[in-house]
Design a protein around this motif. Structure first.
Motif, PDB file in Angstrom:
ATOM      1  N   THR A 177       0.828  -1.206   0.000  1.00  0.00           N
ATOM      2  CA  THR A 177       0.000   0.000   0.000  1.00  0.00           C
ATOM      3  C   THR A 177       0.861   1.254   0.000  1.00  0.00           C
ATOM      4  O   THR A 177       0.505   2.256  -0.639  1.00  0.00           O
ATOM      5  CB  THR A 177      -0.930  -0.004   1.220  1.00  0.00           C
ATOM      6  OG1 THR A 177      -1.619  -1.252   1.299  1.00  0.00           O
ATOM      7  CG2 THR A 177      -1.953   1.123   1.118  1.00  0.00           C
ATOM      8  N   ALA A 178       1.978   1.226   0.711  1.00  0.00           N
ATOM      9  CA  ALA A 178       2.878   2.382   0.714  1.00  0.00           C
ATOM     10  C   ALA A 178       3.392   2.679  -0.686  1.00  0.00           C
ATOM     11  O   ALA A 178       3.447   3.839  -1.111  1.00  0.00           O
ATOM     12  CB  ALA A 178       4.051   2.124   1.666  1.00  0.00           C
ATOM     13  N   LEU A 179       3.767   1.624  -1.421  1.00  0.00           N
ATOM     14  CA  LEU A 179       4.227   1.827  -2.795  1.00  0.00           C
ATOM     15  C   LEU A 179       3.107   2.359  -3.677  1.00  0.00           C
ATOM     16  O   LEU A 179       3.303   3.306  -4.460  1.00  0.00           O
ATOM     17  CB  LEU A 179       4.765   0.513  -3.353  1.00  0.00           C
ATOM     18  CG  LEU A 179       5.210   0.539  -4.824  1.00  0.00           C
ATOM     19  CD1 LEU A 179       6.294   1.582  -5.055  1.00  0.00           C
ATOM     20  CD2 LEU A 179       5.680  -0.846  -5.266  1.00  0.00           C
ATOM     21  N   GLY A 180       1.910   1.772  -3.540  1.00  0.00           N
ATOM     22  CA  GLY A 180       0.780   2.252  -4.339  1.00  0.00           C
ATOM     23  C   GLY A 180       0.443   3.700  -4.052  1.00  0.00           C
ATOM     24  O   GLY A 180       0.140   4.482  -4.967  1.00  0.00           O
ATOM     25  N   ASN A 181       0.494   4.090  -2.783  1.00  0.00           N
ATOM     26  CA  ASN A 181       0.186   5.480  -2.430  1.00  0.00           C
ATOM     27  C   ASN A 181       1.262   6.446  -2.922  1.00  0.00           C
ATOM     28  O   ASN A 181       0.964   7.582  -3.302  1.00  0.00           O
ATOM     29  CB  ASN A 181       0.023   5.605  -0.923  1.00  0.00           C
ATOM     30  CG  ASN A 181      -1.319   5.074  -0.440  1.00  0.00           C
ATOM     31  OD1 ASN A 181      -2.254   4.921  -1.222  1.00  0.00           O
ATOM     32  ND2 ASN A 181      -1.418   4.776   0.835  1.00  0.00           N
ATOM     33  N   PHE A 182       2.516   6.017  -2.877  1.00  0.00           N
ATOM     34  CA  PHE A 182       3.600   6.851  -3.421  1.00  0.00           C
ATOM     35  C   PHE A 182       3.335   7.161  -4.894  1.00  0.00           C
ATOM     36  O   PHE A 182       3.457   8.313  -5.339  1.00  0.00           O
ATOM     37  CB  PHE A 182       4.935   6.121  -3.258  1.00  0.00           C
ATOM     38  CG  PHE A 182       6.121   6.856  -3.834  1.00  0.00           C
ATOM     39  CD1 PHE A 182       6.767   7.843  -3.103  1.00  0.00           C
ATOM     40  CD2 PHE A 182       6.594   6.561  -5.109  1.00  0.00           C
ATOM     41  CE1 PHE A 182       7.860   8.520  -3.630  1.00  0.00           C
ATOM     42  CE2 PHE A 182       7.683   7.227  -5.643  1.00  0.00           C
ATOM     43  CZ  PHE A 182       8.320   8.215  -4.901  1.00  0.00           C
ATOM     44  N   LEU A 183       2.941   6.149  -5.649  1.00  0.00           N
ATOM     45  CA  LEU A 183       2.674   6.327  -7.077  1.00  0.00           C
ATOM     46  C   LEU A 183       1.396   7.126  -7.303  1.00  0.00           C
ATOM     47  O   LEU A 183       1.331   7.956  -8.223  1.00  0.00           O
ATOM     48  CB  LEU A 183       2.583   4.959  -7.748  1.00  0.00           C
ATOM     49  CG  LEU A 183       3.867   4.128  -7.667  1.00  0.00           C
ATOM     50  CD1 LEU A 183       3.601   2.680  -8.037  1.00  0.00           C
ATOM     51  CD2 LEU A 183       4.951   4.712  -8.555  1.00  0.00           C
ATOM     52  N   ALA A 184       0.378   6.877  -6.474  1.00  0.00           N
ATOM     53  CA  ALA A 184      -0.856   7.658  -6.601  1.00  0.00           C
ATOM     54  C   ALA A 184      -0.599   9.134  -6.335  1.00  0.00           C
ATOM     55  O   ALA A 184      -1.215  10.009  -6.963  1.00  0.00           O
ATOM     56  CB  ALA A 184      -1.915   7.117  -5.636  1.00  0.00           C
TER      57      ALA A 184
END
Length: 434
Positions: A236-243
Motif C-alpha cells: 500500500t505504501a508503494l501504491g500510495n507513493f505512485l498515486a
C-alpha cells in the motif's frame, strides 16, 4: 460497549441509526473534499500561476501530516474519546477551507496560505481518519465490518463520481477560489451529523506507567511483527507513493498539456471515481467469489497495468484513455482497500486500534508527500508526460510484495483468534493490561 454494537447482529449495518449518521457525515465531508480535489489545484494553477513543482509541493502539504505526526497520533487517539475528536477535526477543517474564498474575495490569497491551509487540514484529517477507523468497530460487530466498510466506500466513491464534475462546473461558473467553499460546508455538515450519534464511549483508562513513546512503539511492533500486516503496509505504501505522483501531475498535464477546460477536467476525474464506486459495490461479491486473501493481491495485479494509458492520453477524445486508466486502477484499489481494511479492524484488539491504524497510516500514507514532491520534480524537470510514464511503470510493481508473501497461498484471511496474544507479545516490558 455501546448499545448499538450489541444489537447490530440482527440486521445489516444500515438498519442502525448511528451507523447511518456516520455514513451521512462521511458523505458530506467526502463531497466537499472531492470538489476541492479539482478546485484547490486550479486555484494554484489558474489564479496564482503556480509551477509544476509548486503544485507538487501543495499536494505534498495536504498529506505531510501523515508522515510528520502519523505515529504519535495513534497513541493520542487511543487516549481519547473518538467521536468528539472527529467532530473537533471537522470544525478545524471547515474553518481552514473557509479561509481560502475569504482571502480570495479580499484579494490577499497567496501560495503561502494555500500551503498553510493544506497543512492544517491534513493534520486534522490524520486525527479524524485514525479515530474514524477505530470508531467503526464500536458500532458494528466483526461479521459486519466488510459490509460497513463497503457502505463507506460506496459513499466515498459516489462523492468522487459527483464531486469532481461538480467542482469543475463550480470553477467554471464561480471561480476556483469560491468553489473551495463547498468543502468548508461539507466538513461543517459532517460535524453536525456526527453530533447526532448517541454513543456511550468512555474515555480510555490510562495504563499505569505507560509513556507516549512506549505506546507508539507498542503499536509499531504489533504491525511490523505481523507477517500479513507487514506486507500489506509495504504494497500500500508503494501504491500510495505512485498515486501521489499522479495527483501532483494530473492537473498540470490535463490543463497545460491536453488543454482541457475545467468542466472536462472534472469529468475525467469523475470517471476515476466511477471505477471506485463500482469497486465498492462489487467488493463483497468479489471477496466471496475469490476469497478475501486472494482479492488483496489479485485486485492490483489485474488492474494496475491499465496505468500505462495515462501517458498515452492526448487532447480531445484522447483524454478518454486517461479516464479509462483511472477508473480501472481505482476499481482495483477500492476492492483491495475494502478487503485489507476490514481485516485490519477485525484482527486488532480494541485497546490497540488507534495505534495500529495510525502506524499503518504512517507507513502507508507517509509516502504520499514524498510521492507528490517526486511527481512535481519529475514534471518540472522532464515534463508531465514523462512523469506519468514513471508512475505507470511503478504501478506494475505494486503486487510484487503481495505475491511473494503468504497471501499468495491463501484463499481467505485467518480469523483473529490470536490477536490479543500477538498484541501482548508486542507489548513493552512493564506495560499493564487494561
Amino acid at each position: 460497549m455501546s448499545v448499538t454494537h450489541t444489537v447490530s447482529g440482527r440486521g445489516g449495518p444500515l438498519r442502525l441509526r448511528d451507523f447511518r449518521l456516520l455514513l451521512a457525515g462521511a458523505a458530506a465531508g467526502q463531497a466537499g473534499a472531492q470538489i476541492t480535489l479539482v478546485a484547490l489545484p486550479l486555484v494554484a494553477v489558474l489564479v496564482l500561476d503556480a509551477s509544476p513543482l509548486e503544485v507538487g509541493a501543495l499536494t505534498a502539504a495536504e498529506t505531510a501530516a501523515f508522515l510528520l505526526i502519523g505515529l504519535p497520533a495513534g497513541a493520542w487517539v487511543d487516549r481519547m474519546r473518538k467521536l468528539p475528536l472527529m467532530i473537533r477535526a471537522d470544525v478545524v477543517r471547515a474553518a481552514a477551507m473557509a479561509s481560502v474564498p475569504l482571502a480570495g474575495i479580499a484579494g490577499v490569497l497567496t501560495m503561502a496560505q494555500l500551503y498553510l491551509v493544506a497543512l492544517v487540514t491534513g493534520a486534522a484529517t490524520v486525527f479524524f481518519d485514525v479515530a474514524h477507523q477505530s470508531f467503526l468497530p464500536r458500532l458494528l460487530p466483526r461479521e459486519q465490518l466488510v459490509a460497513g466498510n463497503g457502505a463507506l466506500e460506496v459513499v466515498r466513491s459516489s462523492a468522487q463520481v459527483a464531486g469532481p464534475g461538480l467542482g469543475g462546473g463550480l470553477v467554471q461558473l464561480a471561480g476556483a477560489q469560491l468553489a473551495v467553499a463547498a468543502n468548508a460546508v461539507g466538513y461543517a455538515l459532517s460535524a453536525l451529523f456526527l453530533l447526532g450519534i448517541k454513543d456511550t464511549e468512555e474515555r480510555p483508562e490510562p495504563v499505569p506507567g505507560a509513556s507516549l513513546t512506549g505506546e507508539v512503539a507498542e503499536g509499531l511492533r504489533f504491525v511490523v511483527r505481523h507477517p500479513l500486516l507487514r506486507v500489506i503496509a509495504a504494497a500500500t505504501a508503494l501504491g500510495n507513493f505512485l498515486a501521489a505522483i499522479l495527483m501532483a501531475v494530473q492537473t498540470v498535464f490535463l490543463v497545460r498539456t491536453l488543454e482541457l477546460p475545467p468542466t472536462a477536467l472534472g469529468l475525467v476525474y469523475s470517471a476515476a471515481a466511477v471505477g471506485g464506486l463500482a469497486g465498492a459495490l462489487c467488493a463483497g461479491a468479489i471477496g466471496r467469489r475469490f476469497g478475501q486473501a486472494r482479492v488483496i493481491w489479485l485486485a492490483p495485479l489485474a488492474t494496475g497495468p491499465f496505468a500505462v494509458l495515462w501517458p498515452l492520453s492526448s487532447g480531445g477524445a484522447g483524454a478518454a484513455l486517461f479516464a479509462v486508466a483511472s477508473g480501472t486502477v481505482f476499481f482495483g484499489a477500492v476492492v483491495y482497500n475494502v478487503a485489507q481494511v476490514s481485516f485490519r479492524q477485525s484482527l486488532c484488539p480494541p485497546r490497540l486500534l488507534g495505534r495500529m491504524n495510525a502506524t499503518l497510516r504512517f507507513l502507508m500514507w507517509g509516502t504520499l508527500p514524498l510521492g507528490a514532491l517526486a511527481g512535481g520534480a519529475l514534471a518540472e524537470g522532464l515534463g508531465p508526460r514523462t512523469a506519468l510514464v514513471c508512475c505507470a511503470a511503478g504501478f506494475l510493481l505494486v503486487p510484487l510484495p503481495l505475491l511473494l508473501s503468504p497471501l499468495r497461498r491463501m484463499r481467505d484471511l485467518p480469523a483473529p483468534a490470536d490477536a490479543d496474544a500477538q498484541a501482548d507479545d508486542a507489548a513493552p516490558a512493564g506495560a499493564g493490561t487494561p
